[in-house]
Design a protein around this motif. Sequence first.
Motif, mmCIF file in Angstrom:
data_model
loop_
_atom_site.group_PDB
_atom_site.id
_atom_site.type_symbol
_atom_site.label_atom_id
_atom_site.label_comp_id
_atom_site.label_asym_id
_atom_site.label_seq_id
_atom_site.Cartn_x
_atom_site.Cartn_y
_atom_site.Cartn_z
ATOM 1 N N GLN A 20 -2.059 -10.285 12.168
ATOM 2 C CA GLN A 20 -2.814 -10.496 10.937
ATOM 3 C C GLN A 20 -3.599 -9.246 10.532
ATOM 4 O O GLN A 20 -3.690 -8.908 9.346
ATOM 5 C CB GLN A 20 -3.760 -11.685 11.108
ATOM 6 N N GLU B 224 -6.002 3.191 15.927
ATOM 7 C CA GLU B 224 -5.923 3.320 14.472
ATOM 8 C C GLU B 224 -7.283 2.983 13.868
ATOM 9 O O GLU B 224 -7.807 1.886 14.085
ATOM 10 C CB GLU B 224 -4.851 2.378 13.929
ATOM 11 N N LYS C 90 -2.750 -6.158 11.273
ATOM 12 C CA LYS C 90 -1.755 -5.183 10.795
ATOM 13 C C LYS C 90 -1.384 -5.459 9.338
ATOM 14 O O LYS C 90 -1.234 -4.520 8.534
ATOM 15 C CB LYS C 90 -0.505 -5.240 11.680
ATOM 16 N N GLN C 91 -1.293 -6.734 8.992
ATOM 17 C CA GLN C 91 -1.018 -7.087 7.597
ATOM 18 C C GLN C 91 -2.159 -6.650 6.687
ATOM 19 O O GLN C 91 -1.927 -6.136 5.588
ATOM 20 C CB GLN C 91 -0.787 -8.592 7.473
ATOM 21 N N LEU D 147 -4.220 -4.173 7.122
ATOM 22 C CA LEU D 147 -4.248 -2.723 7.015
ATOM 23 C C LEU D 147 -3.234 -2.197 6.005
ATOM 24 O O LEU D 147 -3.379 -1.082 5.491
ATOM 25 C CB LEU D 147 -3.993 -2.080 8.380
ATOM 26 N N SER D 148 -2.219 -2.989 5.716
ATOM 27 C CA SER D 148 -1.203 -2.560 4.749
ATOM 28 C C SER D 148 -1.672 -2.744 3.306
ATOM 29 O O SER D 148 -1.017 -2.277 2.367
ATOM 30 C CB SER D 148 0.103 -3.343 4.966
ATOM 31 N N LYS D 149 -2.807 -3.423 3.134
ATOM 32 C CA LYS D 149 -3.344 -3.655 1.797
ATOM 33 C C LYS D 149 -4.371 -2.580 1.448
ATOM 34 O O LYS D 149 -4.786 -1.785 2.285
ATOM 35 C CB LYS D 149 -3.956 -5.054 1.725
ATOM 36 N N SER D 150 -4.796 -2.580 0.196
ATOM 37 C CA SER D 150 -5.672 -1.501 -0.290
ATOM 38 C C SER D 150 -7.088 -1.608 0.265
ATOM 39 O O SER D 150 -7.781 -0.599 0.418
ATOM 40 C CB SER D 150 -5.708 -1.503 -1.824
#
Length: 279
Positions: free
Chosen positions: A199, A157, A201-202, A204-207
């Motif tokens: 952490q 990714e 992965k978390q 990457l979920s943000k802008s």
Amino acid sequence: MKNFVRAFAPANISLLFKVMPHDDPAKMGSLGCGFTVNEGVTVEVSIANKPAIIFNGKPIELPTVTTVANKLTRTVLVIHIQSHLPLGSGFGISGASALATAYAANQLLSLNRSNLELAKLAHTAEVENKTGLGDVINQYYGGFFVKFVTSSQFVAEPIPISDIPVYCISYGKLLTSSILNNPGAIAKINHAADTGLFQIKQLLSKSTISLSQIFTIAKQFANDSSLLTSSRIMNTMKGIETRGGHTTMIMLGEGIVADIPFDGATKLTISTAKASVLA
């Protein structure tokens, strides 16, 4: 047929990793996070009467490269490798050399293998020789990646960070094989990596996601995995952090990478340039 073919593969800096074992070397790999840089290796492959590997002008034994050459062809080859970065110091030079050798030999001998086939061959050679687990996939794609699937599957990714300078120093070699042969060390590394990957992965979920955030996660991994033990590295890190910088240990090497300059550091740039045959 040309007398020689040259190929390039970028160096790779790994920030954290989790070992994903398998009895089949082609299926063994790692999860983790890291990036390629503007420097790497240039490999020139030519047909010869006697096989040889030359690294920066000096004959060398490089089993990972030998494995790749032997799996590709019975033709005797001379392989010249040039790099500004050291072997065995966490820059993925072994994997880069294997990948560039595969690309150059394939072109030279008209073997008609796909780049992905060649990359998987180089990855397997790294695993068999215990010189790496996840460098080749990054070098094949080029860029900043996180792997939540074992690297042997070549699924990564992308992290949207590139063209940013980083500053590195290597104080010496740290044998990857010494870690990969230690089950206790691997268990501790893998436990720490689970936390770090969660952490990331978390994030990457943000802008937005920043290099400093990833370096902070990676340094925690280096501590929790007990890979960060060198007082010299820790003292250098402390000096960088005192000046407002972010830094972590290069995996696996006796060195560090930071986001601000420091004494003795080499400036590199996070790059999306991937391995390729040179004209």
